[in-house]
Design a protein around this motif. Sequence first.
Motif, PDB file in Angstrom:
ATOM      1  N   ALA A   1       0.838  -1.208   0.000  1.00 43.30           N
ATOM      2  CA  ALA A   1       0.000   0.000   0.000  1.00 43.30           C
ATOM      3  C   ALA A   1       0.867   1.250   0.000  1.00 43.30           C
ATOM      4  N   GLN A   2       1.913   1.253   0.848  1.00 44.51           N
ATOM      5  CA  GLN A   2       2.841   2.384   0.865  1.00 44.51           C
ATOM      6  C   GLN A   2       3.553   2.524  -0.483  1.00 44.51           C
ATOM      7  N   TYR A   3       3.927   1.385  -1.035  1.00 43.13           N
ATOM      8  CA  TYR A   3       4.612   1.411  -2.331  1.00 43.13           C
ATOM      9  C   TYR A   3       3.690   1.973  -3.403  1.00 43.13           C
ATOM     10  N   SER A   4       2.391   1.611  -3.352  1.00 42.87           N
ATOM     11  CA  SER A   4       1.448   2.125  -4.329  1.00 42.87           C
ATOM     12  C   SER A   4       1.343   3.647  -4.231  1.00 42.87           C
ATOM     13  N   THR A   5       1.266   4.155  -2.964  1.00 44.06           N
ATOM     14  CA  THR A   5       1.217   5.610  -2.769  1.00 44.06           C
ATOM     15  C   THR A   5       2.500   6.260  -3.275  1.00 44.06           C
ATOM     16  N   ALA A   6       3.638   5.668  -2.911  1.00 48.33           N
ATOM     17  CA  ALA A   6       4.918   6.210  -3.362  1.00 48.33           C
ATOM     18  C   ALA A   6       5.034   6.149  -4.880  1.00 48.33           C
ATOM     19  N   ALA A   7       4.501   5.076  -5.483  1.00 49.92           N
ATOM     20  CA  ALA A   7       4.565   4.942  -6.938  1.00 49.92           C
ATOM     21  C   ALA A   7       3.794   6.070  -7.610  1.00 49.92           C
ATOM     22  N   ARG A   8       2.641   6.427  -7.035  1.00 50.62           N
ATOM     23  CA  ARG A   8       1.880   7.542  -7.604  1.00 50.62           C
ATOM     24  C   ARG A   8       2.676   8.838  -7.491  1.00 50.62           C
ATOM     25  N   GLU A   9       3.304   9.047  -6.308  1.00 48.27           N
ATOM     26  CA  GLU A   9       4.099  10.262  -6.131  1.00 48.27           C
ATOM     27  C   GLU A   9       5.292  10.272  -7.071  1.00 48.27           C
ATOM     28  N   VAL A  10       5.970   9.136  -7.180  1.00 43.91           N
ATOM     29  CA  VAL A  10       7.129   9.055  -8.079  1.00 43.91           C
ATOM     30  C   VAL A  10       6.693   9.286  -9.517  1.00 43.91           C
ATOM     31  N   GLY A  11       5.553   8.699  -9.885  1.00 45.95           N
ATOM     32  CA  GLY A  11       5.057   8.892 -11.245  1.00 45.95           C
ATOM     33  C   GLY A  11       4.770  10.348 -11.520  1.00 45.95           C
ATOM     34  N   ASN A  12       4.087  11.032 -10.597  1.00 46.70           N
ATOM     35  CA  ASN A  12       3.800  12.459 -10.771  1.00 46.70           C
ATOM     36  C   ASN A  12       5.091  13.272 -10.813  1.00 46.70           C
TER      37      ASN A  12
END
Length: 633
Positions: free
Chosen positions: A211-222
């Motif tokens: 779940a944390q990775y998913s949130t971080a992935a969205r931030e990294v993607g943005n």
Amino acid sequence: MKYLRALITGTLAIASAELAVVRRFPRILLAIVAVGVVPAIYALIYLTSVWDPAGHTADLPAAIVNEDRGVTYMAHSVNVGEQLTATLLAKRAFGFRVMTDEEEARAEVRRGTLAFALLIPPDFSADAVPGAQRGAGRLVVYTSEGNNYSSAGLARRFAGELGHQVNEMLNEQRWTLVLNAAAGSQQRLEQLKQALLTLRDGSQTLAAGAAQYSTAAREVGNGFKQVNGGVRLIQSKLPADADLRALKSGAQQLAAGQHELGSGLVQIGEGLDKLHGGAGQLGDGARRLQRESADIPFVGERIAKGAGELAGGADKLRGGLEQAQAAMTKAQDGSQKLDAGATALEGGVGKLTDGMGALSAGIRTMAGKLPEDRKLDEFVQGGTQLAQGAQRLLTGVRTIEAALPASITRIQGSASGLADSVEPRVEVVAPVANNGSAFVPNMVSVALWIGAVMAGYLFNIRIVLSDHTHYPKLAKTLGKITMPALIVLLQVALVLATLLGVLEVQAPHVAALALTMALASLVFLVVLFAILHVFGDFGRILTVLLLTLQLSAGGGVLPVELSAGFFRTVHSWLPFSWVVQAFRAVMFGAFDNGWAHACGVVLLSGAVAVGLMAIFGKWKEVLLADYKPTIQV
């Protein structure tokens, strides 16, 4: 009463006449003795041959050809063929010998030197042990029915028992593996529960991390999308390579011009130095001219004046040149500084242009390496899917953990018991000691029938003395049967002695057995007499045929239900059938001890035969000279 007296008197008279024949022809006693012992000998020979065949199966020649190569199953080397061969040789159920050539064993069976051969193929263990399909492991029992049908029957029964024995042996080994595996199942269940507990904790951690990775992935993607935009903006603002080359060339030209300017200033300085020296020399020459021209008449004053003005002008020129030299010195110092600055500028501009070129190339490379927005979206989506998968993994682990039993119920029993847990128990009523005893009712009945036929053939049973013609037919019948009856009773005594004394047959009721044998012999005798009286000499053939029919339909060897329909129909109408049943009842307690009923039917058969003789009997009247035995001794 008159008929009764005639019956008794006639019977005794005719019986006395029969005894008189023996006195007149004493050698007939030899035939009587011979006929008397024949049934006993017949019964002894036949019953001895079949007395206990099961006890002699070890003498039946058979062969084992074991070509089994064995198999490695679950890390165990197994050769069922070797185990089976060793077991059969140890049990000695048959006269087994080991052969190595299958074709030679088959040839010996065909020649009749072997009753059968057990052929174990090379892949027997490989096919039988895994149990992949029903009947995969095949054993061949090779036999010849034409050589000996009974031996072939034994081979067929052996094949069935062998299949059961091998399956039981294999099943016991398989159940051993199952029980050993089941014994550790509880411990492995606890280990599995502990492993699932650890897995559940790890799954929870993984789900949280995902779940944390998913949130971080969205931030990294943005963030990468913003970096992409910034890099593209920087790339658009960078100077072109041509401009950088022009800037570098201009800096180089500026440095070169400055070098030329410095060289010009040095040359100007040197010129100024020369002008300053010339101006000094000019001033000195003008003053010398002024002094020397003052004395010249007429024009000396004007020349001296002009030379003075020239000397003043030379001094002013010299002063101006000194100022110019001072300014030139400053200009040369500035030019040197400017030259150093131009050189530094040229180097800086070179580095700047090179750096800007490298920066431009790096930014272009970075722009090429940065992921596209589509891939960034996929990256973000992958993070979301990873979080969802981790959550599903955690749910699955919890489901498995909830589905696991608290404990495993261990299979009870032993490997041998599980492999062969059913054993039919045959409860035998009316037990028989052995095979020979089982044949006694049938063979003794046959022997007594043969004895009755032979006893009847000793005397001419259809002739009477002319002095006896007036007696009733029943008296003739009873009187003529006297001597043969005595002979068959002798046969009964000898057969009974053979059974009890020689063959040691176990008879719980000896008197009843003797009575049954006597009744059977007498009834057979009167049946024989009835046939001969009704059918004449043709009746001799009928007696033989009747024996054959009774052997087939009497149920002495096989149950009559296994015979054809005709034989089942006539079975109950034959005296032989009831004699066999009476023997079985008195010897073994068979037919629910229905001995009396069977004897009653046998007695009824005899009464019917006597009645037929009394009614339909054909008698021939002869003189005493012709009243003699049928055979001559």
